[in-house]
Enzyme design. Structure first.
Site, PDB file in Angstrom:
ATOM      1  N   HIS A  65    -111.101  69.934  72.108  1.00  0.00           N
ATOM      2  CA  HIS A  65    -112.177  69.224  72.792  1.00  0.00           C
ATOM      3  C   HIS A  65    -112.233  69.657  74.244  1.00  0.00           C
ATOM      4  CE1 HIS A  65    -108.522  66.717  72.669  1.00  0.00           C
ATOM      5  NE2 HIS A  65    -108.839  66.270  73.875  1.00  0.00           N
ATOM      6  N   ASP A  78    -116.486  59.680  76.181  1.00  0.00           N
ATOM      7  CA  ASP A  78    -115.070  59.307  76.074  1.00  0.00           C
ATOM      8  C   ASP A  78    -114.945  57.791  76.213  1.00  0.00           C
ATOM      9  OD1 ASP A  78    -112.229  61.119  76.794  1.00  0.00           O
ATOM     10  OD2 ASP A  78    -112.205  58.920  76.929  1.00  0.00           O
ATOM     11  N   CYS A 122    -107.807  63.507  60.801  1.00  0.00           N
ATOM     12  CA  CYS A 122    -108.100  63.776  62.218  1.00  0.00           C
ATOM     13  C   CYS A 122    -109.211  62.862  62.735  1.00  0.00           C
ATOM     14  CB  CYS A 122    -108.501  65.247  62.369  1.00  0.00           C
ATOM     15  SG  CYS A 122    -109.181  65.633  63.992  1.00  0.00           S
ATOM     16  N   ASN A 135    -107.136  70.368  77.365  1.00  0.00           N
ATOM     17  CA  ASN A 135    -105.684  70.283  77.375  1.00  0.00           C
ATOM     18  C   ASN A 135    -105.144  70.942  76.108  1.00  0.00           C
ATOM     19  OD1 ASN A 135    -105.656  68.736  79.799  1.00  0.00           O
ATOM     20  ND2 ASN A 135    -106.135  66.889  78.634  1.00  0.00           N
ATOM     21  N   HIS A 167    -107.428  68.127  68.017  1.00  0.00           N
ATOM     22  CA  HIS A 167    -108.698  68.738  67.606  1.00  0.00           C
ATOM     23  C   HIS A 167    -109.324  69.222  68.905  1.00  0.00           C
ATOM     24  CE1 HIS A 167    -112.489  68.567  64.877  1.00  0.00           C
ATOM     25  NE2 HIS A 167    -112.883  69.071  66.042  1.00  0.00           N
ATOM     26  N   HIS A 174    -112.476  71.747  62.126  1.00  0.00           N
ATOM     27  CA  HIS A 174    -111.182  71.402  62.713  1.00  0.00           C
ATOM     28  C   HIS A 174    -110.502  72.640  63.286  1.00  0.00           C
ATOM     29  CE1 HIS A 174    -107.744  68.841  63.412  1.00  0.00           C
ATOM     30  NE2 HIS A 174    -106.972  69.810  62.939  1.00  0.00           N
TER      31      HIS A 174
HETATM   32  P1  DGP Z   1    -106.832  64.462  75.443  1.00  0.00           P
HETATM   33  O1  DGP Z   1    -105.900  63.511  76.104  1.00  0.00           O
HETATM   34  O2  DGP Z   1    -107.142  65.706  76.282  1.00  0.00           O
HETATM   35  O3  DGP Z   1    -106.386  64.813  74.049  1.00  0.00           O
HETATM   36  O4  DGP Z   1    -108.219  63.712  75.317  1.00  0.00           O
HETATM   37  C1  DGP Z   1    -108.496  62.810  74.302  1.00  0.00           C
HETATM   38  C2  DGP Z   1    -109.583  61.908  74.799  1.00  0.00           C
HETATM   39  O5  DGP Z   1    -110.145  61.261  73.682  1.00  0.00           O
HETATM   40  C3  DGP Z   1    -109.125  60.813  75.754  1.00  0.00           C
HETATM   41  O6  DGP Z   1    -109.755  60.995  77.028  1.00  0.00           O
HETATM   42  C4  DGP Z   1    -109.583  59.518  75.112  1.00  0.00           C
HETATM   43  C5  DGP Z   1    -110.561  59.964  74.067  1.00  0.00           C
HETATM   44  N1  DGP Z   1    -110.573  59.186  72.838  1.00  0.00           N
HETATM   45  C6  DGP Z   1    -109.487  58.826  72.102  1.00  0.00           C
HETATM   46  N2  DGP Z   1    -109.870  58.136  71.018  1.00  0.00           N
HETATM   47  C7  DGP Z   1    -111.235  58.079  71.080  1.00  0.00           C
HETATM   48  C8  DGP Z   1    -112.228  57.506  70.225  1.00  0.00           C
HETATM   49  O7  DGP Z   1    -111.944  56.922  69.172  1.00  0.00           O
HETATM   50  N3  DGP Z   1    -113.529  57.630  70.604  1.00  0.00           N
HETATM   51  C9  DGP Z   1    -113.882  58.294  71.754  1.00  0.00           C
HETATM   52  N4  DGP Z   1    -115.190  58.366  72.028  1.00  0.00           N
HETATM   53  N5  DGP Z   1    -112.969  58.844  72.580  1.00  0.00           N
HETATM   54  C10 DGP Z   1    -111.665  58.737  72.237  1.00  0.00           C
END
Ligand code: DGP
Length: 114
Positions: free
Chosen positions: A100, A32, A6, A87, A98, A48
């Site tokens: 968030h 993000d 994950c 979401n 995971h 997790h």
């Molecule tokens: P969701 O689409 O609700 O599952 O949100 C996942 C978010 O995670 C999306 O806005 C982009 C972010 N994200 C994906 N990979 C990474 C990463 O490696 N680092 C960070 N900081 N954010 C990430």
């Protein structure tokens, strides 16, 4: 409990770099990489948990902590209005399995979300 495959478990465990904003024993908050607002912070439990669908009463401490931390960060970022989104499932836009919270602020928000 961690899932070795994950991405967000790896971020929580510092195996993958992130821009950490705040951290406690139970929760990590980091920016993000694909921000949808001037402030876009993700808050995750260190353990997790796949999504909000899997939350049980026994997760009460982490749920309280994650919302308290979100409010602190929003205050630190100077946000007087903000949105917290989680979401659940790919159909709703969940791309990382995971739990968030997205903390979004710094721009006007419309309703309903797309
Ligand atoms: P969701 O689409 O609700 O599952 O949100 C996942 C978010 O995670 C999306 O806005 C982009 C972010 N994200 C994906 N990979 C990474 C990463 O490696 N680092 C960070 N900081 N954010 C990430």
């Amino acid at each position: 409990m961690k899932d070795p495959d994950c991405l967000f478990c790896k971020i929580a465990g510092k195996e993958v770099d992130s821009d950490v904003v705040s951290e406690s024993d139970l929760v990590v908050a980091f920016r993000d990489t694909n921000p949808a607002a001037p402030t876009h912070v993700l808050l995750i439990p260190k353990d997790h948990i796949v999504s909000a669908r899997e939350l049980k009463r026994e997760h009460g401490d982490v749920v309280a902590e994650i919302f308290e931390m979100a409010a602190r960060i929003a205050s630190d970022e100077g946000l007087d209005a903000y949105r917290i989104v989680t979401n659940v499932g790919p159909g709703a836009g969940q791309s990382v399995s995971h739990l968030h919270l997205h903390l979004l602020g710094g721009r006007s928000m419309s309703w309903p979300p797309g």
